[in-house]
Design a protein around this motif. Sequence first.
Motif, PDB file in Angstrom:
ATOM      1  N   GLU A 280     109.301  60.260  34.865  1.00 39.57           N
ATOM      2  CA  GLU A 280     109.828  58.994  35.311  1.00 39.57           C
ATOM      3  C   GLU A 280     111.641  59.312  35.532  1.00 39.57           C
ATOM      4  O   GLU A 280     111.882  58.426  36.637  1.00 39.57           O
ATOM      5  N   GLN A 281     111.985  60.112  35.081  1.00 36.74           N
ATOM      6  CA  GLN A 281     113.530  60.288  35.000  1.00 36.74           C
ATOM      7  C   GLN A 281     113.883  61.250  36.384  1.00 36.74           C
ATOM      8  O   GLN A 281     113.329  62.208  36.513  1.00 36.74           O
ATOM      9  N   SER A 282     114.646  60.840  36.963  1.00 36.64           N
ATOM     10  CA  SER A 282     115.056  61.397  38.308  1.00 36.64           C
ATOM     11  C   SER A 282     116.792  61.702  38.057  1.00 36.64           C
ATOM     12  O   SER A 282     117.408  60.864  37.722  1.00 36.64           O
ATOM     13  N   ILE A 283     117.071  62.817  38.426  1.00 33.85           N
ATOM     14  CA  ILE A 283     118.617  63.449  38.241  1.00 33.85           C
ATOM     15  C   ILE A 283     119.072  63.437  39.525  1.00 33.85           C
ATOM     16  O   ILE A 283     118.531  64.186  40.382  1.00 33.85           O
ATOM     17  N   VAL A 284     120.131  62.612  39.665  1.00 31.40           N
ATOM     18  CA  VAL A 284     120.919  62.662  40.904  1.00 31.40           C
ATOM     19  C   VAL A 284     122.221  63.487  40.654  1.00 31.40           C
ATOM     20  O   VAL A 284     122.950  62.938  39.740  1.00 31.40           O
ATOM     21  N   VAL A 285     122.573  64.353  41.396  1.00 27.68           N
ATOM     22  CA  VAL A 285     123.736  65.047  40.845  1.00 27.68           C
ATOM     23  C   VAL A 285     124.547  65.101  42.436  1.00 27.68           C
ATOM     24  O   VAL A 285     124.012  65.295  43.469  1.00 27.68           O
ATOM     25  N   ASP A 286     125.838  64.385  41.996  1.00 27.21           N
ATOM     26  CA  ASP A 286     126.840  64.326  43.324  1.00 27.21           C
ATOM     27  C   ASP A 286     127.398  65.436  43.416  1.00 27.21           C
ATOM     28  O   ASP A 286     127.398  66.395  42.373  1.00 27.21           O
ATOM     29  N   THR A 287     128.136  65.641  44.573  1.00 31.02           N
ATOM     30  CA  THR A 287     129.092  66.987  44.641  1.00 31.02           C
ATOM     31  C   THR A 287     130.426  66.747  43.945  1.00 31.02           C
ATOM     32  O   THR A 287     130.739  65.417  43.587  1.00 31.02           O
ATOM     33  N   LEU A 288     131.116  67.793  43.582  1.00 22.56           N
ATOM     34  CA  LEU A 288     132.210  67.592  42.648  1.00 22.56           C
ATOM     35  C   LEU A 288     133.439  66.905  43.499  1.00 22.56           C
ATOM     36  O   LEU A 288     134.036  65.875  42.970  1.00 22.56           O
ATOM     37  N   THR A 289     133.245  67.121  44.801  1.00 20.87           N
ATOM     38  CA  THR A 289     134.424  66.174  45.591  1.00 20.87           C
ATOM     39  C   THR A 289     133.958  64.723  45.793  1.00 20.87           C
ATOM     40  O   THR A 289     134.840  63.938  45.402  1.00 20.87           O
ATOM     41  N   ALA A 290     132.747  64.234  45.736  1.00 20.08           N
ATOM     42  CA  ALA A 290     132.355  62.776  45.824  1.00 20.08           C
ATOM     43  C   ALA A 290     132.741  62.446  44.398  1.00 20.08           C
ATOM     44  O   ALA A 290     133.060  61.163  44.268  1.00 20.08           O
ATOM     45  N   THR A 291     132.628  63.059  43.369  1.00 16.39           N
ATOM     46  CA  THR A 291     132.659  62.399  41.936  1.00 16.39           C
ATOM     47  C   THR A 291     134.219  62.395  41.505  1.00 16.39           C
ATOM     48  O   THR A 291     134.601  61.206  41.084  1.00 16.39           O
ATOM     49  N   VAL A 292     135.118  63.261  42.123  1.00 21.57           N
ATOM     50  CA  VAL A 292     136.400  63.145  41.951  1.00 21.57           C
ATOM     51  C   VAL A 292     136.998  62.114  42.888  1.00 21.57           C
ATOM     52  O   VAL A 292     138.080  61.449  42.350  1.00 21.57           O
ATOM     53  N   ALA A 293     136.482  62.192  44.061  1.00 18.50           N
ATOM     54  CA  ALA A 293     136.944  60.804  45.120  1.00 18.50           C
ATOM     55  C   ALA A 293     136.618  59.462  44.372  1.00 18.50           C
ATOM     56  O   ALA A 293     137.512  58.713  44.485  1.00 18.50           O
ATOM     57  N   GLU A 294     135.459  59.463  43.612  1.00 16.67           N
ATOM     58  CA  GLU A 294     135.048  58.201  43.183  1.00 16.67           C
ATOM     59  C   GLU A 294     136.175  57.967  42.019  1.00 16.67           C
ATOM     60  O   GLU A 294     136.614  56.723  41.796  1.00 16.67           O
ATOM     61  N   LEU A 295     136.353  58.927  41.095  1.00 16.26           N
ATOM     62  CA  LEU A 295     137.426  58.564  40.019  1.00 16.26           C
ATOM     63  C   LEU A 295     138.745  58.477  40.386  1.00 16.26           C
ATOM     64  O   LEU A 295     139.273  57.495  39.938  1.00 16.26           O
ATOM     65  N   CYS A 296     139.113  58.972  41.611  1.00 18.29           N
ATOM     66  CA  CYS A 296     140.456  58.509  42.017  1.00 18.29           C
ATOM     67  C   CYS A 296     140.650  57.071  42.457  1.00 18.29           C
ATOM     68  O   CYS A 296     141.291  56.380  42.533  1.00 18.29           O
TER      69      CYS A 296
ATOM     70  N   LYS B 175     138.632  54.794  41.653  1.00 17.03           N
ATOM     71  CA  LYS B 175     138.437  53.661  40.401  1.00 17.03           C
ATOM     72  C   LYS B 175     139.747  53.680  39.715  1.00 17.03           C
ATOM     73  O   LYS B 175     140.171  52.615  39.488  1.00 17.03           O
ATOM     74  N   PHE B 176     140.270  54.659  39.068  1.00 11.51           N
ATOM     75  CA  PHE B 176     141.104  54.750  38.047  1.00 11.51           C
ATOM     76  C   PHE B 176     142.835  55.218  38.941  1.00 11.51           C
ATOM     77  O   PHE B 176     143.660  54.831  38.265  1.00 11.51           O
ATOM     78  N   GLY B 177     142.827  55.670  40.006  1.00  7.44           N
ATOM     79  CA  GLY B 177     143.988  56.123  40.754  1.00  7.44           C
ATOM     80  C   GLY B 177     144.038  57.645  40.671  1.00  7.44           C
ATOM     81  O   GLY B 177     143.618  58.268  39.601  1.00  7.44           O
ATOM     82  N   VAL B 178     144.860  58.137  41.582  1.00  7.95           N
ATOM     83  CA  VAL B 178     145.150  59.604  41.727  1.00  7.95           C
ATOM     84  C   VAL B 178     145.907  60.107  40.310  1.00  7.95           C
ATOM     85  O   VAL B 178     145.588  61.261  39.772  1.00  7.95           O
ATOM     86  N   TRP B 179     147.147  59.383  40.105  1.00  8.87           N
ATOM     87  CA  TRP B 179     147.670  59.794  38.831  1.00  8.87           C
ATOM     88  C   TRP B 179     147.173  59.793  37.575  1.00  8.87           C
ATOM     89  O   TRP B 179     146.950  60.668  36.468  1.00  8.87           O
ATOM     90  N   ALA B 180     146.120  58.932  37.176  1.00  9.54           N
ATOM     91  CA  ALA B 180     145.282  58.844  36.177  1.00  9.54           C
ATOM     92  C   ALA B 180     144.496  59.809  35.945  1.00  9.54           C
ATOM     93  O   ALA B 180     144.133  60.617  34.924  1.00  9.54           O
ATOM     94  N   ALA B 181     143.849  60.202  37.054  1.00  7.81           N
ATOM     95  CA  ALA B 181     142.877  61.177  37.312  1.00  7.81           C
ATOM     96  C   ALA B 181     143.542  62.534  36.892  1.00  7.81           C
ATOM     97  O   ALA B 181     142.793  63.389  36.284  1.00  7.81           O
ATOM     98  N   ALA B 182     144.450  62.847  37.557  1.00  4.55           N
ATOM     99  CA  ALA B 182     145.291  64.092  37.453  1.00  4.55           C
ATOM    100  C   ALA B 182     145.974  64.231  36.111  1.00  4.55           C
ATOM    101  O   ALA B 182     145.704  65.391  35.471  1.00  4.55           O
ATOM    102  N   ARG B 183     146.342  63.091  35.402  1.00  8.38           N
ATOM    103  CA  ARG B 183     146.667  63.229  33.732  1.00  8.38           C
ATOM    104  C   ARG B 183     145.682  63.521  33.071  1.00  8.38           C
ATOM    105  O   ARG B 183     145.684  64.437  32.030  1.00  8.38           O
ATOM    106  N   THR B 184     144.582  62.889  33.316  1.00 11.38           N
ATOM    107  CA  THR B 184     143.239  63.209  32.393  1.00 11.38           C
ATOM    108  C   THR B 184     142.891  64.601  32.709  1.00 11.38           C
ATOM    109  O   THR B 184     142.602  65.468  31.711  1.00 11.38           O
ATOM    110  N   LEU B 185     142.863  65.056  33.888  1.00  8.88           N
ATOM    111  CA  LEU B 185     142.625  66.585  34.192  1.00  8.88           C
ATOM    112  C   LEU B 185     143.315  67.497  33.399  1.00  8.88           C
ATOM    113  O   LEU B 185     143.013  68.611  32.715  1.00  8.88           O
ATOM    114  N   ILE B 186     144.793  67.266  33.368  1.00  4.61           N
ATOM    115  CA  ILE B 186     145.512  68.117  32.780  1.00  4.61           C
ATOM    116  C   ILE B 186     145.446  67.945  31.177  1.00  4.61           C
ATOM    117  O   ILE B 186     145.487  68.944  30.693  1.00  4.61           O
TER     118      ILE B 186
END
Length: 78
Positions: free
Chosen positions: A4-20, A22-33
């Motif tokens: 019943e479970q289906s795994i949906v995998v987004d591309t890395l670019t789409a995931t990073v774009a969604e994080l940026c 939702k939270f902003g570019v600087w917050a995402a970059a700070r978290t990555l660092i």
Amino acid sequence: MHKEQSIVVDTLTATVAELCEKFGVWAAARTLIHVAWTQRRKSNSVDGLSERMRQDIGLDAAEDWRLPSKMSLWDIRL
């Protein structure tokens, strides 16, 4: 239940774009660092330690890579 479970995998670019978006570019970059820095600190590499520090923590000293010293006339003692 496994079927019943289906795994949906987004591309890395789409995931990073969604994080940026939702939270902003600087917050995402700070978290990555921050994550990259904590992963770097977790490694237990002793390559940068001096011979004295290696001996202090109980590791074998690395072989001496220098050439053997030559005998000098000043070393002769009577």
